[in-house]
Motif scaffolding. Structure first.
Motif, PDB file in Angstrom:
ATOM      1  N   PHE A  35     -10.715 -22.904   3.061  1.00  0.00           N
ATOM      2  CA  PHE A  35     -10.830 -21.509   3.481  1.00  0.00           C
ATOM      3  C   PHE A  35     -10.319 -21.340   4.913  1.00  0.00           C
ATOM      4  O   PHE A  35      -9.524 -20.448   5.198  1.00  0.00           O
ATOM      5  CB  PHE A  35     -12.278 -21.041   3.365  1.00  0.00           C
ATOM      6  N   LEU A  36     -10.738 -22.208   5.794  1.00  0.00           N
ATOM      7  CA  LEU A  36     -10.330 -22.102   7.195  1.00  0.00           C
ATOM      8  C   LEU A  36      -8.837 -22.338   7.387  1.00  0.00           C
ATOM      9  O   LEU A  36      -8.238 -21.824   8.329  1.00  0.00           O
ATOM     10  CB  LEU A  36     -11.137 -23.084   8.045  1.00  0.00           C
ATOM     11  N   LEU A  44      -9.187 -13.102  13.917  1.00  0.00           N
ATOM     12  CA  LEU A  44     -10.380 -12.255  13.989  1.00  0.00           C
ATOM     13  C   LEU A  44     -10.844 -12.020  12.562  1.00  0.00           C
ATOM     14  O   LEU A  44     -10.044 -11.630  11.702  1.00  0.00           O
ATOM     15  CB  LEU A  44     -10.043 -10.924  14.654  1.00  0.00           C
ATOM     16  N   TRP A  45     -12.116 -12.268  12.294  1.00  0.00           N
ATOM     17  CA  TRP A  45     -12.674 -12.065  10.952  1.00  0.00           C
ATOM     18  C   TRP A  45     -13.926 -11.208  11.096  1.00  0.00           C
ATOM     19  O   TRP A  45     -14.803 -11.501  11.906  1.00  0.00           O
ATOM     20  CB  TRP A  45     -13.041 -13.414  10.342  1.00  0.00           C
ATOM     21  N   VAL A  46     -14.012 -10.134  10.313  1.00  0.00           N
ATOM     22  CA  VAL A  46     -15.215  -9.312  10.260  1.00  0.00           C
ATOM     23  C   VAL A  46     -15.785  -9.484   8.859  1.00  0.00           C
ATOM     24  O   VAL A  46     -15.119  -9.185   7.866  1.00  0.00           O
ATOM     25  CB  VAL A  46     -14.935  -7.829  10.572  1.00  0.00           C
ATOM     26  N   LYS A  51     -20.366  -8.726  10.786  1.00  0.00           N
ATOM     27  CA  LYS A  51     -20.401  -9.734  11.855  1.00  0.00           C
ATOM     28  C   LYS A  51     -18.974 -10.015  12.296  1.00  0.00           C
ATOM     29  O   LYS A  51     -18.116 -10.330  11.489  1.00  0.00           O
ATOM     30  CB  LYS A  51     -21.069 -11.011  11.355  1.00  0.00           C
ATOM     31  N   ARG A  52     -18.722  -9.918  13.602  1.00  0.00           N
ATOM     32  CA  ARG A  52     -17.394 -10.156  14.160  1.00  0.00           C
ATOM     33  C   ARG A  52     -17.282 -11.593  14.632  1.00  0.00           C
ATOM     34  O   ARG A  52     -18.103 -12.073  15.409  1.00  0.00           O
ATOM     35  CB  ARG A  52     -17.143  -9.203  15.327  1.00  0.00           C
ATOM     36  N   LEU A  53     -16.233 -12.254  14.159  1.00  0.00           N
ATOM     37  CA  LEU A  53     -15.997 -13.656  14.512  1.00  0.00           C
ATOM     38  C   LEU A  53     -14.616 -13.761  15.134  1.00  0.00           C
ATOM     39  O   LEU A  53     -13.625 -13.313  14.536  1.00  0.00           O
ATOM     40  CB  LEU A  53     -16.083 -14.529  13.263  1.00  0.00           C
ATOM     41  N   TYR A  54     -14.548 -14.351  16.322  1.00  0.00           N
ATOM     42  CA  TYR A  54     -13.296 -14.450  17.066  1.00  0.00           C
ATOM     43  C   TYR A  54     -12.838 -15.892  17.147  1.00  0.00           C
ATOM     44  O   TYR A  54     -13.518 -16.720  17.760  1.00  0.00           O
ATOM     45  CB  TYR A  54     -13.466 -13.872  18.472  1.00  0.00           C
ATOM     46  N   GLY A  55     -11.721 -16.199  16.510  1.00  0.00           N
ATOM     47  CA  GLY A  55     -11.150 -17.533  16.541  1.00  0.00           C
ATOM     48  C   GLY A  55     -11.596 -18.379  15.359  1.00  0.00           C
ATOM     49  O   GLY A  55     -12.684 -18.196  14.804  1.00  0.00           O
ATOM     50  N   ALA A  58     -15.076 -20.160  15.583  1.00  0.00           N
ATOM     51  CA  ALA A  58     -16.237 -19.306  15.273  1.00  0.00           C
ATOM     52  C   ALA A  58     -16.301 -19.007  13.778  1.00  0.00           C
ATOM     53  O   ALA A  58     -17.390 -19.009  13.180  1.00  0.00           O
ATOM     54  CB  ALA A  58     -16.173 -18.010  16.074  1.00  0.00           C
ATOM     55  N   ILE A  59     -15.149 -18.766  13.176  1.00  0.00           N
ATOM     56  CA  ILE A  59     -15.106 -18.529  11.732  1.00  0.00           C
ATOM     57  C   ILE A  59     -15.601 -19.780  11.005  1.00  0.00           C
ATOM     58  O   ILE A  59     -16.369 -19.692  10.041  1.00  0.00           O
ATOM     59  CB  ILE A  59     -13.683 -18.139  11.284  1.00  0.00           C
ATOM     60  N   GLY A  60     -15.199 -20.944  11.493  1.00  0.00           N
ATOM     61  CA  GLY A  60     -15.618 -22.202  10.891  1.00  0.00           C
ATOM     62  C   GLY A  60     -17.112 -22.440  10.995  1.00  0.00           C
ATOM     63  O   GLY A  60     -17.752 -22.856  10.024  1.00  0.00           O
ATOM     64  N   THR A  61     -17.681 -22.185  12.159  1.00  0.00           N
ATOM     65  CA  THR A  61     -19.124 -22.362  12.347  1.00  0.00           C
ATOM     66  C   THR A  61     -19.893 -21.485  11.365  1.00  0.00           C
ATOM     67  O   THR A  61     -20.833 -21.944  10.703  1.00  0.00           O
ATOM     68  CB  THR A  61     -19.524 -22.030  13.802  1.00  0.00           C
ATOM     69  N   PHE A  62     -19.489 -20.226  11.262  1.00  0.00           N
ATOM     70  CA  PHE A  62     -20.142 -19.288  10.343  1.00  0.00           C
ATOM     71  C   PHE A  62     -19.951 -19.732   8.895  1.00  0.00           C
ATOM     72  O   PHE A  62     -20.909 -19.798   8.120  1.00  0.00           O
ATOM     73  CB  PHE A  62     -19.574 -17.878  10.555  1.00  0.00           C
ATOM     74  N   THR A  63     -18.710 -20.054   8.526  1.00  0.00           N
ATOM     75  CA  THR A  63     -18.391 -20.400   7.147  1.00  0.00           C
ATOM     76  C   THR A  63     -19.137 -21.652   6.698  1.00  0.00           C
ATOM     77  O   THR A  63     -19.675 -21.706   5.586  1.00  0.00           O
ATOM     78  CB  THR A  63     -16.868 -20.601   6.984  1.00  0.00           C
ATOM     79  N   ARG A  64     -19.198 -22.649   7.548  1.00  0.00           N
ATOM     80  CA  ARG A  64     -19.889 -23.893   7.180  1.00  0.00           C
ATOM     81  C   ARG A  64     -21.398 -23.687   7.031  1.00  0.00           C
ATOM     82  O   ARG A  64     -22.066 -24.473   6.360  1.00  0.00           O
ATOM     83  CB  ARG A  64     -19.585 -24.977   8.204  1.00  0.00           C
TER      84      ARG A  64
END
Length: 137
Positions: A35-36, A44-46, A51-55, A58-64
């Motif tokens: 996915f990443l 940028l992923w909302v 929830k706003r994720l920048y970079g 950050a997307i990886g931390t949330f996704t995992r």
């Protein structure tokens, strides 16, 4: 699927549809790394809940954190709806997302993500995205 805007090559269309297939497969198999891999480093992923994720970090931390176990009750399907080529290296993809029960028989919810894609070094990646949940009227 409708395609509008700048005239794309068939290869560009195929690469973008393959990216969407990767998102679909990664979500269904709960594969955070796959996915990443579709995101630019500075993406940028909302999320569907705002929830706003920048970079990508950050997307990886949330996704995992949220992806493991996410498909226990059901999963989402992804279908390209409209592809707008703003210019040859920038495209916007609107997706129809359907959440179904694990057995695939009952629809649970719908989403309408939009992916802003950039082509860098010949590879299409998500530069920004909004994963919007569709609220029934």
């Amino acid at each position: 699927m409708d395609i509008t805007g700048a005239i794309p090559s068939q290869d560009d269309v195929d690469q973008i549809l393959a990216l969407l297939t990767t998102v679909d497969r990664a979500q269904r198999t709960e594969d955070a790394d796959a996915f990443l891999g579709v995101f630019r480093e500075d993406a940028l992923w909302v999320t569907g809940h705002g929830k706003r994720l920048y970079g990508r970090d950050a997307i990886g931390t949330f996704t995992r954190k949220v992806l493991p176990g996410a498909t226990a009750a059901g999963y989402a399907t992804y279908e390209a709806d409209h592809l707008l080529f703003v210019r040859p290296d920038i495209a916007v993809l609107n997706v129809n997302q359907t959440y179904v029960e694990r057995d695939g028989d009952q629809v649970l919810d719908h989403g309408s993500p939009v992916y802003f894609l950039a082509k860098d070094d010949g590879v299409w990646r998500i530069a920004a995205a909004q994963n919007t949940i569709v609220v029934a009227e």
